[in-house]
Motif scaffolding. Sequence first.
Motif, PDB file in Angstrom:
ATOM      1  N   SER A 416      -8.237  24.152  18.463  1.00  0.00           N
ATOM      2  CA  SER A 416      -6.877  23.626  18.336  1.00  0.00           C
ATOM      3  C   SER A 416      -6.359  23.799  16.914  1.00  0.00           C
ATOM      4  CB  SER A 416      -6.876  22.138  18.695  1.00  0.00           C
ATOM      5  OG  SER A 416      -5.600  21.598  18.529  1.00  0.00           O
ATOM      6  N   LEU A 417      -5.092  24.251  16.810  1.00  0.00           N
ATOM      7  CA  LEU A 417      -4.432  24.334  15.502  1.00  0.00           C
ATOM      8  C   LEU A 417      -3.527  23.131  15.264  1.00  0.00           C
ATOM      9  CD1 LEU A 417      -3.406  28.087  15.127  1.00  0.00           C
ATOM     10  CD2 LEU A 417      -5.336  26.909  14.106  1.00  0.00           C
ATOM     11  N   GLU A 418      -3.327  22.300  16.280  1.00  0.00           N
ATOM     12  CA  GLU A 418      -2.530  21.075  16.109  1.00  0.00           C
ATOM     13  C   GLU A 418      -3.051  19.993  17.032  1.00  0.00           C
ATOM     14  OE1 GLU A 418       1.463  20.794  18.298  1.00  0.00           O
ATOM     15  OE2 GLU A 418       1.361  22.920  17.819  1.00  0.00           O
ATOM     16  N   ARG A 419      -2.914  18.767  16.599  1.00  0.00           N
ATOM     17  CA  ARG A 419      -3.366  17.636  17.419  1.00  0.00           C
ATOM     18  C   ARG A 419      -2.313  16.538  17.419  1.00  0.00           C
ATOM     19  NH1 ARG A 419      -8.304  18.550  19.103  1.00  0.00           N
ATOM     20  NH2 ARG A 419      -9.695  19.813  17.828  1.00  0.00           N
ATOM     21  N   ILE A 420      -2.277  15.790  18.521  1.00  0.00           N
ATOM     22  CA  ILE A 420      -1.402  14.612  18.617  1.00  0.00           C
ATOM     23  C   ILE A 420      -2.289  13.387  18.405  1.00  0.00           C
ATOM     24  CG2 ILE A 420       0.147  13.290  20.087  1.00  0.00           C
ATOM     25  CD1 ILE A 420       0.689  15.923  21.622  1.00  0.00           C
ATOM     26  N   LEU A 421      -1.992  12.623  17.375  1.00  0.00           N
ATOM     27  CA  LEU A 421      -2.791  11.440  17.038  1.00  0.00           C
ATOM     28  C   LEU A 421      -2.027  10.170  17.399  1.00  0.00           C
ATOM     29  CD1 LEU A 421      -3.912  12.515  13.442  1.00  0.00           C
ATOM     30  CD2 LEU A 421      -4.982  13.112  15.627  1.00  0.00           C
ATOM     31  N   VAL A 422      -2.749   9.225  17.992  1.00  0.00           N
ATOM     32  CA  VAL A 422      -2.170   7.914  18.338  1.00  0.00           C
ATOM     33  C   VAL A 422      -2.781   6.901  17.379  1.00  0.00           C
ATOM     34  CG1 VAL A 422      -1.880   6.207  20.160  1.00  0.00           C
ATOM     35  CG2 VAL A 422      -2.000   8.624  20.741  1.00  0.00           C
ATOM     36  N   GLY A 423      -1.937   6.056  16.807  1.00  0.00           N
ATOM     37  CA  GLY A 423      -2.442   5.179  15.749  1.00  0.00           C
ATOM     38  C   GLY A 423      -2.259   3.708  15.992  1.00  0.00           C
ATOM     39  N   GLU A 424      -2.639   2.939  14.996  1.00  0.00           N
ATOM     40  CA  GLU A 424      -2.460   1.485  15.022  1.00  0.00           C
ATOM     41  C   GLU A 424      -1.922   1.034  13.678  1.00  0.00           C
ATOM     42  OE1 GLU A 424      -5.714  -1.183  14.974  1.00  0.00           O
ATOM     43  OE2 GLU A 424      -7.055   0.189  13.932  1.00  0.00           O
ATOM     44  N   GLN A 425      -1.223  -0.088  13.699  1.00  0.00           N
ATOM     45  CA  GLN A 425      -0.714  -0.662  12.460  1.00  0.00           C
ATOM     46  C   GLN A 425      -1.861  -1.368  11.754  1.00  0.00           C
ATOM     47  OE1 GLN A 425       2.750  -3.154  12.986  1.00  0.00           O
ATOM     48  NE2 GLN A 425       2.463  -4.042  10.959  1.00  0.00           N
ATOM     49  N   VAL A 426      -1.989  -1.130  10.458  1.00  0.00           N
ATOM     50  CA  VAL A 426      -3.069  -1.782   9.712  1.00  0.00           C
ATOM     51  C   VAL A 426      -2.479  -2.915   8.885  1.00  0.00           C
ATOM     52  CG1 VAL A 426      -4.599   0.203   9.610  1.00  0.00           C
ATOM     53  CG2 VAL A 426      -2.868  -0.055   7.854  1.00  0.00           C
ATOM     54  N   THR A 427      -3.286  -3.955   8.687  1.00  0.00           N
ATOM     55  CA  THR A 427      -2.819  -5.137   7.959  1.00  0.00           C
ATOM     56  C   THR A 427      -3.304  -5.062   6.524  1.00  0.00           C
ATOM     57  OG1 THR A 427      -3.182  -6.339   9.990  1.00  0.00           O
ATOM     58  CG2 THR A 427      -2.720  -7.643   8.043  1.00  0.00           C
TER      59      THR A 427
END
Length: 647
Positions: A416-427
């Motif tokens: 893969s040359l690109e990825r879709i990342l899913v994140g979280e809010q950090v405190t």
Amino acid sequence: MRLAKIDHTALHPHLLDMKIGQGRYEPGFFPKLQSDVLSTGPTSNKWAKRSAPAQWRRKDRQKQHAEHLYLDNDQREKYIQEARTLGTTIRQPKLSNLSPSVIAQTNWKFVEGLLKECRNKTKRMLVEKMGREAVELGHGEVSITGVEENTLIASLCDLLERIWSHGLQVKQGKSALWSHMLHYQESKEKKDATPGLGTPGFIQDTERRKSDTGPAMPPLKVSLIQDMRHIQNIGEIKTDVGMARAWVRLSMEKKLLSRHLKQLLSDHELTKKLYKRYAFLRCDDEKEQFLYHLLSFNAVDYFCFTNVFTTVLIPYHVLVIPSKKLGGSMFTANPWICISGELSETGVLQVPKNTLEITFECQNLGKLTTVQIGHDNSGLYAKWLVECVMVRNEITGHAYKFPCGRWLGKGVDDGSLERILVGEQVTPSMENEERLCRTPPMQQSPSMIRRFVTISPNSKPKLNTGQIQEAVGEAINGIVKHFHKPEKERGSLTLLLCGEYGLVSALEQVFQHGFKSPRLFKNVFIWDFLEKAQVHFESPEQRDLVQDENWQTRVRNFCRFMSAINNTPRSIGKDGKFQLLVCLGARDHMLHHWIALLADCPITAQMFEDSALIKDHTLVNSLIRVLQTLQEFNIILEASLIKGIGI
């Protein structure tokens, strides 16, 4: 002196206007006054210009006056005493013409009333924010949760204005709160101009003392003045009241409202200068309780600034963190990033490969949901192992972490040359007593090498069929719960599909169970199996077989989606393509049909061991029944997930 400055010259004696007595005037007797004539006020322009509320208040006073005329002296005295001791309404009392004891009592009741109202408002807002959870804990009723969050915040802003208006020496401007803050800002900037003093309005946090190991974002300063400047720089807000309300929203979102107001009121000299001794803000005990009530807002996450000021320009800071072990010191390609939020997305942004850090300004993106990261595959060493991406909103301070833990490059990982990342809010870590609370964390992208089958049996834990079924059930259950919640309580659907414990991850486990590894040192991906199944379904032998209409429709749909994903101009790898197929199948309610097709496909017999879950008809039927529960929901995919797919 008095003769030189005459205030008023009395008219010479003259006949009275005969209209007053309507002609019943007799010499030597005062005419009988008529209440209807007296109650109609003069009609000159200065009265006509009065605002509607003032006219209503005037009519109300006239009505009371008319009633007053019919009372005897005892009743009148009784009414006056009752009016003086009432003190139940929270309107600011008029302290003229009353004795000092009555003034003190009335003022005390007013201060107590403000504090009680503050307590009730904060509780109601917390109950509304917590929703059903609060009702289950026995706070409030379901009907309360239907009140709009914006209405409650506007009501809180109104209460703050009344508190700051109480006991003012001189009213300045339309907003007493913003006026006080401007005085504070001015005094701090004057002190800052004097050499030898610290930065204006900054609370010096001790977070910077620690030596930072590795790349990380420097923490934002906690600054009342800086937050005021952010609001003053928003061109859309024109009035003092608007600025005060925007500042309250921003402070609530940053969980700093109580802290900022405490800092504002810590300048005792300024408070004494602006307020009389009896003012609410100079009653120490009540002020402390008031600030503690506001501190309770830190227990919940508000997005009342982000969700309201949707068109303002926001600066964002992005930091890409490569793997420390196999880092990007030799990396030659040019990286890019695209950030998506609930309101909009940035488009492709080039990231300098020497710093891997950028700050840019764009229209408010809302809560951030996904990051697309990739590179142009240029140079001698175009392989890049990215650990994670950090993105921070420089106004609200919200920081998001998007874990990756995967390679980007041809001939490595899944190509893969690109990825879709899913994140979280950090405190942010807070070391003082005002430690931030937050709701449970969101899910994140699956990290490290977990999506392909390696020759090493110890590379990842092997789940048994029971654990896999449980994972699928949990993932489906999460999506069902999402749609049964009120709309304002729903989280991100992308997380439930592509997050660490999402549907894509659960179905990967289904296909990896009993998956044969053909030879050493070669990674075999689920997508390879799906492509072989597509070739089988499209072969002439299969076309010649007479199958029922439903079967043929399902095969055509499966092959159409596979071809569309393979022909996308995006450089997503095999795992990215599998994720896309699962998301599109969930959206179009086809997943259960495709599982049934693949379970009966001869390619499955070749590529899976006999003990594999996909070969057990009982387990497959159970899986199909679970997936069928998604049919009643209208799943809308985020644009970043299906970019470049025309289905």
